[in-house]
Design an enzyme around this catalytic site. Structure first.
Site, short mmCIF file in Angstrom:
data_model
loop_
_atom_site.label_atom_id
_atom_site.label_comp_id
_atom_site.label_asym_id
_atom_site.label_seq_id
_atom_site.Cartn_x
_atom_site.Cartn_y
_atom_site.Cartn_z
N LYS A 255 8.92 0.98 11.75
CA LYS A 255 9.11 1.26 13.19
C LYS A 255 9.73 0.10 13.94
CE LYS A 255 4.73 0.11 12.19
NZ LYS A 255 3.81 0.48 11.17
N GLU B 48 10.24 9.50 9.40
CA GLU B 48 9.00 10.20 9.76
C GLU B 48 7.76 9.31 9.63
OE1 GLU B 48 7.29 12.53 11.57
OE2 GLU B 48 8.73 13.94 10.71
N THR C 142 0.82 -1.21 0.00
CA THR C 142 0.00 0.00 0.00
C THR C 142 0.85 1.26 0.00
OG1 THR C 142 -1.41 -1.27 1.46
CG2 THR C 142 -1.95 1.03 1.23
N VAL C 143 1.85 1.31 0.88
CA VAL C 143 2.65 2.53 1.01
C VAL C 143 3.54 2.73 -0.22
CG1 VAL C 143 4.30 3.79 2.43
CG2 VAL C 143 2.61 2.30 3.52
N GLU D 83 -2.02 -4.19 11.13
CA GLU D 83 -0.83 -4.91 10.67
C GLU D 83 -1.25 -6.32 10.25
OE1 GLU D 83 2.34 -3.32 10.74
OE2 GLU D 83 1.05 -1.64 11.19
N ILE E 232 1.56 12.45 10.45
CA ILE E 232 1.87 13.57 11.36
C ILE E 232 3.38 13.80 11.39
CG2 ILE E 232 1.77 14.39 13.74
CD1 ILE E 232 -0.65 12.60 14.19
N LYS F 198 6.71 2.84 18.19
CA LYS F 198 6.71 4.26 17.85
C LYS F 198 7.11 5.11 19.06
CE LYS F 198 3.06 3.29 14.51
NZ LYS F 198 1.62 3.15 14.30
N GLY G 214 -7.81 -2.01 5.99
CA GLY G 214 -6.36 -1.90 5.73
C GLY G 214 -5.59 -1.14 6.79
N VAL H 288 6.38 6.82 12.55
CA VAL H 288 5.71 7.25 13.78
C VAL H 288 4.50 8.11 13.45
CG1 VAL H 288 5.97 8.41 16.00
CG2 VAL H 288 7.95 7.32 14.94
N1 HSE Z 1 -1.32 -0.72 12.10
C1 HSE Z 1 -0.87 0.61 12.29
C2 HSE Z 1 -2.01 1.40 12.90
C3 HSE Z 1 -0.44 1.21 11.00
O1 HSE Z 1 -3.10 0.87 13.04
O2 HSE Z 1 -1.82 2.54 13.27
C4 HSE Z 1 0.59 2.27 11.14
O3 HSE Z 1 1.66 1.86 11.91
#
Ligand code: HSE
Length: 428
Positions: A107, A131, A14-15, A192, A138, A207, A189, A134
């Protein structure tokens, strides 16, 4: 013609796909702001044939992501594979050792290997930026390392797992079961691949450990985070807390106490009308308290394609502009090994007891609390559930050790029908 900044992307989930979209759609804007074109030259993922909704035909393909890190035509390696070891670690180490800048959203990798990787990056005079690792979109790492760099940080805290915040807020709003809401979060989505990493508090703890290192000038100490997930939080506690003016959040807090660094990730009650209490759905919130600035509150999307890719590309833009700051805000060799705080700050607590409906039971509970120095602030008894009398007590400030002693005595009473629940009330 101005030379391009050449990117390689390791991981096209996705990212990774989001990063490709930004580069393809915002080419002119990125060039104007960075002062040089930003181009993707090579990519790698597990499956070459999978349709990711983006055109990859203009990029070289490597079956082995580590080969990306060895290419002569790559300036910046973007690692969005994930995982604390395996290919992600190999790619990042190889890239740094080969003098390439690295931007990662990982992370877990940094929480475990952050000190070694930061040292490797700084020895090789390249950037290692995180960045996106975490709180998603943001820009909290930039806030700590740049805008707030002149402050002594007193406390950093926040809601940093979208999945948990989504589960807790949807349970409260709809009365739905934990398991059903978790399934929704997975389908959307947010979660994890192993949701225990989310609901067990580990993702958010990764984080928090990165923010604590950056805020307090200590080596990342993930092992020092006291972690408790949201699995034991019931709809009953969510409703009772709401009834008393609170919301339950999976809250991470790091502070430098007199005896060392305190890092905890645990469900806490926060006032419903506070910024944290009003945080809904998958959103994240990070609060920083600095000695000169006071309190800063940052809120935004903490997960998902767009926000995470946005954070990755923000780091890429800094590299294009020539910004090279130490990974955790000060040179890795100067980061002190964290001394773990044993004291823990006193706090108010929410307690829930399931008691037998018999004469003298309440008196025994309040006497035991009193004998252990636990002072009652507010108390409420709800309608009986069969033979069980549900009783909620909010305490005044007390140490967790004293409280646990009292709860141990109460739990051993025949009239205490279930293990008492204790949830910290955080001052925010
Ligand atoms: N699974 C994480 C969450 C995704 O729900 O925030 C980002 O780390």
């Amino acid at each position: 013609m101005t030379k391009s900044l050449r990117l390689a992307i390791a991981g096209l989930g996705t990212v990774g796909a989001g990063i490709v979209k930004i580069v393809q759609q915002h080419g002119d804007l990125l060039t104007a702001r960075a002062g040089q074109p930003i181009e993707i030259v090579a990519v790698s993922a597990r499956s070459r044939s999978k349709d990711r909704g983006v055109d990859l035909s203009g990029y070289a393909w490597e079956d082995d992501a580590v080969e990306l890190a060895r290419r002569d035509d790559v300036d910046v390696l973007i690692e969005v594979i994930g995982g604390e070891d395996g290919p992600a670690k190999a790619v990042v180490e190889t890239a740094l050792a080969n003098g390439k800048h690295v931007v990662t959203a990982n992370k877990a990798l940094l929480a475990i290997h952050g000190q070694n990787l930061a040292t490797l990056a700084e020895e090789n005079h390249v950037a290692l930026r995180f960045e996106a690792a975490v709180a998603g979109g943001i820009p909290i790492v930039k806030a700590l390392t740049e805008g707030l760099a002149a402050n002594k940080i007193e406390r950093v805290m926040g809601v940093m797992n979208g999945t948990c915040n989504y589960i807790l807020t949807v349970m409260e709003a709809t009365g739905a079961d934990y398991a059903d809401v978790l399934r929704d979060a997975q389908e959307l989505g947010y979660a994890e691949s192993d949701p225990t990493v989310d609901v067990g508090g580990f993702d958010a703890a990764h984080k928090l450990s990165l923010l604590a290192a950056t805020a307090f000038g200590t080596q990342v100490d993930f092992g020092g985070v006291k972690i408790e997930g949201i699995q034991r939080i019931t709809l009953t506690d969510i409703k009772n807390a709401a009834d008393m003016g609170f919301r339950i959040k999976l809250l991470g807090v790091a502070s430098m106490n007199d005896d060392g660094l305190e890092q905890r990730m645990q469900p806490c009650l926060v006032p419903t009308n506070s910024p944290l209490g009003m945080l809904e759905g998958v959103s994240n919130m990070v609060i920083v308290e600095g000695d000169y600035v006071g309190q800063i509150v940052l809120q935004g999307p903490g997960a998902g394609e767009g926000p995470t890719a946005s954070a990755v590309m923000g780091d890429v833009m800094d590299i294009a502009r020539g910004l090279l700051i130490p990974v955790f805000g000060q040179p890795a060799v100067t980061l002190a090994k964290a001394t773990r705080s044993n004291i823990g700050m006193d706090a108010e607590y929410y307690l829930r007891f399931s008691l037998a409906d018999e004469a003298g039971v309440m008196a025994a509970i309040s006497t035991t609390l009193g004998e252990h120095g636990v002072s009652i602030n507010r108390m409420r008894q709800y309608n009986h559930d069969g033979d069980i009398a549900p009783v909620i007590i909010l305490t005044h400030e007390v140490s967790r050790a004293q409280l646990d002693e009292a709860l141990g005595v109460i739990a051993a009473m025949d009239t205490c029908l279930e293990k008492p629940i204790a949830i910290r009330i955080e001052t925010v």
